[in-house]
Design a protein around this motif. Structure first.
Motif, PDB file in Angstrom:
ATOM      1  N   LEU A 181     103.104  67.168 107.243  1.00 16.35           N
ATOM      2  CA  LEU A 181     102.836  67.326 105.806  1.00 16.35           C
ATOM      3  C   LEU A 181     103.524  66.245 104.972  1.00 16.35           C
ATOM      4  O   LEU A 181     103.225  66.091 103.787  1.00 16.35           O
ATOM      5  CB  LEU A 181     103.303  68.709 105.331  1.00 16.35           C
ATOM      6  CG  LEU A 181     102.449  69.911 105.740  1.00 16.35           C
ATOM      7  CD1 LEU A 181     103.152  71.217 105.370  1.00 16.35           C
ATOM      8  CD2 LEU A 181     101.056  69.847 105.083  1.00 16.35           C
ATOM      9  N   GLY A 182     104.474  65.537 105.581  1.00 17.26           N
ATOM     10  CA  GLY A 182     105.164  64.457 104.875  1.00 17.26           C
ATOM     11  C   GLY A 182     106.609  64.736 104.524  1.00 17.26           C
ATOM     12  O   GLY A 182     107.258  63.927 103.857  1.00 17.26           O
ATOM     13  N   HIS A 183     107.161  65.858 104.993  1.00 18.56           N
ATOM     14  CA  HIS A 183     108.561  66.193 104.668  1.00 18.56           C
ATOM     15  C   HIS A 183     109.527  65.318 105.466  1.00 18.56           C
ATOM     16  O   HIS A 183     109.289  65.018 106.646  1.00 18.56           O
ATOM     17  CB  HIS A 183     108.834  67.665 104.954  1.00 18.56           C
ATOM     18  CG  HIS A 183     108.143  68.592 104.007  1.00 18.56           C
ATOM     19  ND1 HIS A 183     108.652  68.898 102.773  1.00 18.56           N
ATOM     20  CD2 HIS A 183     106.960  69.262 104.120  1.00 18.56           C
ATOM     21  CE1 HIS A 183     107.818  69.737 102.149  1.00 18.56           C
ATOM     22  NE2 HIS A 183     106.782  69.962 102.948  1.00 18.56           N
ATOM     23  N   ARG A 184     110.615  64.936 104.812  1.00 22.49           N
ATOM     24  CA  ARG A 184     111.657  64.137 105.458  1.00 22.49           C
ATOM     25  C   ARG A 184     113.060  64.676 105.175  1.00 22.49           C
ATOM     26  O   ARG A 184     114.029  64.212 105.747  1.00 22.49           O
ATOM     27  CB  ARG A 184     111.573  62.667 105.002  1.00 22.49           C
ATOM     28  CG  ARG A 184     110.305  61.945 105.476  1.00 22.49           C
ATOM     29  CD  ARG A 184     110.267  61.862 107.000  1.00 22.49           C
ATOM     30  NE  ARG A 184     109.084  61.171 107.505  1.00 22.49           N
ATOM     31  CZ  ARG A 184     107.935  61.758 107.800  1.00 22.49           C
ATOM     32  NH1 ARG A 184     107.796  63.075 107.617  1.00 22.49           N
ATOM     33  NH2 ARG A 184     106.922  61.066 108.283  1.00 22.49           N
ATOM     34  N   ARG A 185     113.187  65.640 104.264  1.00 23.36           N
ATOM     35  CA  ARG A 185     114.489  66.228 103.953  1.00 23.36           C
ATOM     36  C   ARG A 185     114.467  67.706 104.352  1.00 23.36           C
ATOM     37  O   ARG A 185     113.738  68.507 103.751  1.00 23.36           O
ATOM     38  CB  ARG A 185     114.831  66.068 102.465  1.00 23.36           C
ATOM     39  CG  ARG A 185     114.871  64.612 101.995  1.00 23.36           C
ATOM     40  CD  ARG A 185     115.705  64.448 100.724  1.00 23.36           C
ATOM     41  NE  ARG A 185     115.316  65.357  99.659  1.00 23.36           N
ATOM     42  CZ  ARG A 185     114.359  65.105  98.755  1.00 23.36           C
ATOM     43  NH1 ARG A 185     113.685  63.962  98.815  1.00 23.36           N
ATOM     44  NH2 ARG A 185     114.101  65.966  97.799  1.00 23.36           N
ATOM     45  N   PHE A 186     115.245  68.030 105.372  1.00 24.45           N
ATOM     46  CA  PHE A 186     115.202  69.355 105.991  1.00 24.45           C
ATOM     47  C   PHE A 186     116.545  70.060 105.912  1.00 24.45           C
ATOM     48  O   PHE A 186     117.590  69.433 105.777  1.00 24.45           O
ATOM     49  CB  PHE A 186     114.811  69.222 107.478  1.00 24.45           C
ATOM     50  CG  PHE A 186     113.401  68.774 107.712  1.00 24.45           C
ATOM     51  CD1 PHE A 186     112.391  69.694 107.926  1.00 24.45           C
ATOM     52  CD2 PHE A 186     113.081  67.415 107.717  1.00 24.45           C
ATOM     53  CE1 PHE A 186     111.088  69.284 108.157  1.00 24.45           C
ATOM     54  CE2 PHE A 186     111.777  67.000 107.938  1.00 24.45           C
ATOM     55  CZ  PHE A 186     110.780  67.935 108.163  1.00 24.45           C
ATOM     56  N   GLY A 346     100.637  80.226 103.142  1.00 23.28           N
ATOM     57  CA  GLY A 346     100.870  79.617 101.842  1.00 23.28           C
ATOM     58  C   GLY A 346     102.265  79.131 101.531  1.00 23.28           C
ATOM     59  O   GLY A 346     102.501  78.594 100.448  1.00 23.28           O
ATOM     60  N   SER A 347     103.217  79.298 102.466  1.00 20.11           N
ATOM     61  CA  SER A 347     104.600  78.919 102.143  1.00 20.11           C
ATOM     62  C   SER A 347     104.917  77.463 102.449  1.00 20.11           C
ATOM     63  O   SER A 347     106.045  77.016 102.247  1.00 20.11           O
ATOM     64  CB  SER A 347     105.587  79.820 102.913  1.00 20.11           C
ATOM     65  OG  SER A 347     105.515  79.550 104.299  1.00 20.11           O
ATOM     66  N   THR A 348     103.922  76.702 102.926  1.00 19.38           N
ATOM     67  CA  THR A 348     104.142  75.292 103.229  1.00 19.38           C
ATOM     68  C   THR A 348     103.065  74.424 102.574  1.00 19.38           C
ATOM     69  O   THR A 348     101.919  74.816 102.482  1.00 19.38           O
ATOM     70  CB  THR A 348     104.138  75.035 104.752  1.00 19.38           C
ATOM     71  OG1 THR A 348     102.931  75.583 105.325  1.00 19.38           O
ATOM     72  CG2 THR A 348     105.347  75.650 105.413  1.00 19.38           C
ATOM     73  N   ALA A 349     103.495  73.243 102.115  1.00 26.35           N
ATOM     74  CA  ALA A 349     102.583  72.257 101.516  1.00 26.35           C
ATOM     75  C   ALA A 349     103.271  70.905 101.554  1.00 26.35           C
ATOM     76  O   ALA A 349     104.463  70.809 101.881  1.00 26.35           O
ATOM     77  CB  ALA A 349     102.267  72.652 100.063  1.00 26.35           C
ATOM     78  N   ALA A 350     102.543  69.859 101.247  1.00 24.22           N
ATOM     79  CA  ALA A 350     103.130  68.535 101.193  1.00 24.22           C
ATOM     80  C   ALA A 350     104.200  68.474 100.102  1.00 24.22           C
ATOM     81  O   ALA A 350     104.081  69.155  99.061  1.00 24.22           O
ATOM     82  CB  ALA A 350     102.051  67.492 100.914  1.00 24.22           C
ATOM     83  N   PRO A 351     105.257  67.710 100.302  1.00 22.46           N
ATOM     84  CA  PRO A 351     106.306  67.614  99.264  1.00 22.46           C
ATOM     85  C   PRO A 351     105.778  66.874  98.041  1.00 22.46           C
ATOM     86  O   PRO A 351     104.875  66.053  98.141  1.00 22.46           O
ATOM     87  CB  PRO A 351     107.408  66.802  99.955  1.00 22.46           C
ATOM     88  CG  PRO A 351     106.681  65.992 100.991  1.00 22.46           C
ATOM     89  CD  PRO A 351     105.549  66.840 101.457  1.00 22.46           C
ATOM     90  N   ARG A 352     106.373  67.218  96.909  1.00 28.12           N
ATOM     91  CA  ARG A 352     106.007  66.491  95.689  1.00 28.12           C
ATOM     92  C   ARG A 352     106.490  65.054  95.803  1.00 28.12           C
ATOM     93  O   ARG A 352     107.580  64.789  96.278  1.00 28.12           O
ATOM     94  CB  ARG A 352     106.653  67.170  94.472  1.00 28.12           C
ATOM     95  CG  ARG A 352     105.999  68.489  94.120  1.00 28.12           C
ATOM     96  CD  ARG A 352     106.724  69.171  92.979  1.00 28.12           C
ATOM     97  NE  ARG A 352     106.066  70.411  92.584  1.00 28.12           N
ATOM     98  CZ  ARG A 352     106.635  71.352  91.859  1.00 28.12           C
ATOM     99  NH1 ARG A 352     107.895  71.191  91.450  1.00 28.12           N
ATOM    100  NH2 ARG A 352     105.967  72.450  91.520  1.00 28.12           N
ATOM    101  N   SER A 353     105.688  64.151  95.350  1.00 27.93           N
ATOM    102  CA  SER A 353     106.072  62.720  95.410  1.00 27.93           C
ATOM    103  C   SER A 353     107.155  62.447  94.366  1.00 27.93           C
ATOM    104  O   SER A 353     107.224  63.104  93.331  1.00 27.93           O
ATOM    105  CB  SER A 353     104.863  61.832  95.140  1.00 27.93           C
ATOM    106  OG  SER A 353     104.265  62.165  93.906  1.00 27.93           O
TER     107      SER A 353
END
Length: 353
Positions: A181-186, A346-353
């Motif tokens: 999805l594009g996440h990099r901060r976990f 529904g609890s996951t989506a691409a991070p806001r840019s």
């Protein structure tokens, strides 16, 4: 003549003026005895304080007690409070009902009572709920020399029967989903590494974790994150006790750090659901600000707001197969690892840019 605890079946027979066989039938097969004789025996037994034959003796003479023990290192309330445990017990009870088999819940709380509880349980075998405390449960089961099967057991031990899932593979699915999805901060909200310990943890703590499930799930997460070029040493880990209080403490810690995560890997659905409640209360949108992935696939996960993305394991089937393993023991240990899947909600989506 004996009275109370000292009274015997022969005493009742003598007092009622009937044979011992008649008294035995009154207690075990009353339909074979005339009503007036049953009443005569009942009154004699009442006068002597005799409550009937010891069922333990009858069952043990038959060589089978027709009950399965479910043993845990948690308090017994865990089976009713935790959504995973409740769903697991549903599968166990369905299978037991279908076979006319009873269930005995055995707890290791307090710790010193475990040996007594397991050695005195009237059961034909044990299902070991081994999320934590597996070694002691297995050791006492071996001593009883009864069939037993371990559930939620994170290690491979070829000497015992195991029914479970691949924790590493499930964790990889969860991490891959968020990375794609594009996440990099976990951040990771983990299950406890050792009994009763909650708080921040580092990579060294992961390697020395006593309980295998949290260790294996972290291994799966970090394999994927490392492959995506993320330095896992910078990923905050917080040990929770799988409850609201320590999940809240973990999130307070994580969101006090300079770099806030856009995605949280929760090692149980209960942790994930508590995390979403905390995030909403503190003004974070899920998944707008933070995506959350759970692990288990409990029914409540599909009903949350938003519905929880999770790693779904066949929890009731785990329970059903465990019962079958006890009722139909094999000469050699049986090890089954059931299929898991990623349930995207529904609890996951691409991070806001």
């Amino acid at each position: 003549m004996g009275k109370g605890k000292d009274a015997r079946l022969s005493d009742v027979a003598r007092a009622a003026g009937v044979s011992q066989g008649t008294v035995s039938n009154v207690f075990n097969r009353p339909q074979l005895v005339r009503a007036e004789v049953r009443e005569q025996v009942r009154l004699a037994a009442e006068r002597l304080g005799y409550g009937g034959p010891d069922p333990k003796g009858r069952l043990l003479r038959a060589g089978k007690v027709n009950a399965i023990g479910v043993a845990t290192s948690e308090q017994l309330g865990y089976f009713f409070e935790d959504p995973f445990a409740r769903t697991l017990m549903q599968g166990i009870t369905e299978a037991c009902d279908a076979n006319g088999t009873g269930i005995s819940l055995v707890s290791a709380i307090p710790d010193e009572a475990l040996a007594w509880n397991m050695h005195n349980a009237l059961v034909d075998g044990f299902i070991l709920f081994c999320l934590v405390g597996a070694d002691r449960l297995i050791a006492h089961s071996r001593e009883r020399k009864l069939p037993f099967v371990a559930l939620a057991f994170g290690e491979t031990d070829e000497s015992i029967s195991i029914i479970g899932i691949d924790n590493v593979a499930g964790a990889r699915l969860a991490a891959h989903h968020l990375v794609d999805l594009g996440h990099r901060r976990f951040a990771v909200l983990a299950l406890e590494f050792e009994s009763g310990r909650a708080g921040p943890a580092g990579l060294a703590d992961v390697e020395t974790a006593i309980y295998p499930a949290p260790r294996e799930r972290l291994r799966g997460y970090f394999e994927v994150l490392t492959g995506a070029g993320i330095d896992v040493a910078t990923v905050p880990i917080y040990n929770t006790l799988n409850d609201a209080e320590t999940v809240a403490a973990g999130l307070e810690y994580i969101f006090s750090l300079e770099e806030k995560p856009t995605a949280i890997l929760a090692q149980s659905d209960r942790i994930a659901l508590e995390a979403m409640t905390w995030l909403r209360r503190h003004g974070y949108a899920v998944p707008g600000d933070v995506s959350v992935v759970g692990f288990d696939g409990v029914p409540e996960a599909a009903l949350s707001e938003p519905p929880l993305t999770t790693i779904s394991q066949p929890i009731t089937e785990l329970g059903r197969r465990a019962v079958n393993a006890i009722l139909n023991p094999q000469a050699k240990p049986v090890q089954e690892y059931l299929e898991i899947e990623l349930s995207v909600r529904g609890s996951t989506a691409a991070p806001r840019s």
